[in-house]
Design a protein around this motif. Sequence first.
Motif, PDB file in Angstrom:
ATOM      1  N   MET A  66      51.171  -8.538  -3.869  1.00 12.92           N
ATOM      2  CA  MET A  66      49.872  -9.089  -4.244  1.00 12.92           C
ATOM      3  C   MET A  66      48.833  -8.012  -4.551  1.00 12.92           C
ATOM      4  O   MET A  66      47.756  -8.316  -5.052  1.00 12.92           O
ATOM      5  N   GLN A  67      49.156  -6.756  -4.258  1.00 15.05           N
ATOM      6  CA  GLN A  67      48.183  -5.681  -4.451  1.00 15.05           C
ATOM      7  C   GLN A  67      48.051  -5.337  -5.932  1.00 15.05           C
ATOM      8  O   GLN A  67      49.038  -5.190  -6.643  1.00 15.05           O
ATOM      9  N   ASN A  68      46.814  -5.201  -6.371  1.00 12.97           N
ATOM     10  CA  ASN A  68      46.543  -4.784  -7.749  1.00 12.97           C
ATOM     11  C   ASN A  68      46.788  -3.278  -7.883  1.00 12.97           C
ATOM     12  O   ASN A  68      46.816  -2.544  -6.893  1.00 12.97           O
ATOM     13  N   ASP A  69      46.935  -2.831  -9.109  1.00 12.78           N
ATOM     14  CA  ASP A  69      47.237  -1.415  -9.364  1.00 12.78           C
ATOM     15  C   ASP A  69      46.171  -0.475  -8.810  1.00 12.78           C
ATOM     16  O   ASP A  69      46.476   0.656  -8.450  1.00 12.78           O
ATOM     17  N   ASP A  70      44.910  -0.927  -8.763  1.00  5.80           N
ATOM     18  CA  ASP A  70      43.837  -0.058  -8.270  1.00  5.80           C
ATOM     19  C   ASP A  70      43.730  -0.047  -6.750  1.00  5.80           C
ATOM     20  O   ASP A  70      42.839   0.574  -6.186  1.00  5.80           O
ATOM     21  N   GLY A  71      44.643  -0.735  -6.067  1.00  5.72           N
ATOM     22  CA  GLY A  71      44.646  -0.771  -4.609  1.00  5.72           C
ATOM     23  C   GLY A  71      43.939  -1.965  -4.022  1.00  5.72           C
ATOM     24  O   GLY A  71      43.944  -2.163  -2.805  1.00  5.72           O
TER      25      GLY A  71
END
Length: 187
Positions: free
Chosen positions: A37-42
Amino acid sequence: AVAALRDVLQAFQAEGLPPQREIEAAVKRDLERLATMQNDDGSFGFWRRGDHDWPYLSIHVAHALVRAQAKGYAVPKEMLDRSKAYLRDIRSHVPRPYGPDHRRTLEAYALFVRQLAGDPDVARAKALLAEAKGPDKLPLEADGWLLHVLATDPAAADEKAAILRHLGNRVTETPGAATFVTHYDDG
């Protein structure tokens, strides 16, 4: 919650507590799900990867990851590293409509989590306190988080004393409890 209470639940053998192997499996499953569920930007959004980030939620998940790791759970390094990078840049992630109190509170929480993660930024904590014009201009949670960050730095003695004085002035003590009264607005 499981990570935070792990030792207490085991020590007191809480009634209805599943066997340790089931708890371990559930935490592992939850960490794996969070990683997806984590986006690429953290950051993290609600429900699925790719949703816009919510700063408080992202900080809170990073806090959970740090607590889980501290209790010996296997937190994926990449996930934690991305979260820490997001926290270092939290100021750029808080939406412009958020007021200064909310922005500072989120940043104080991020600084606290960074401290727990071994990435302290005492200089930024001191600057945030100065920007607010003192601890009495911050919500009590922000004061507590900043106090934790400043606690180990001898050069922050004045800031620590100011926060402790403010907290001491806001506490109501009885023989059995100490309480703080604060307020929240719709923000």
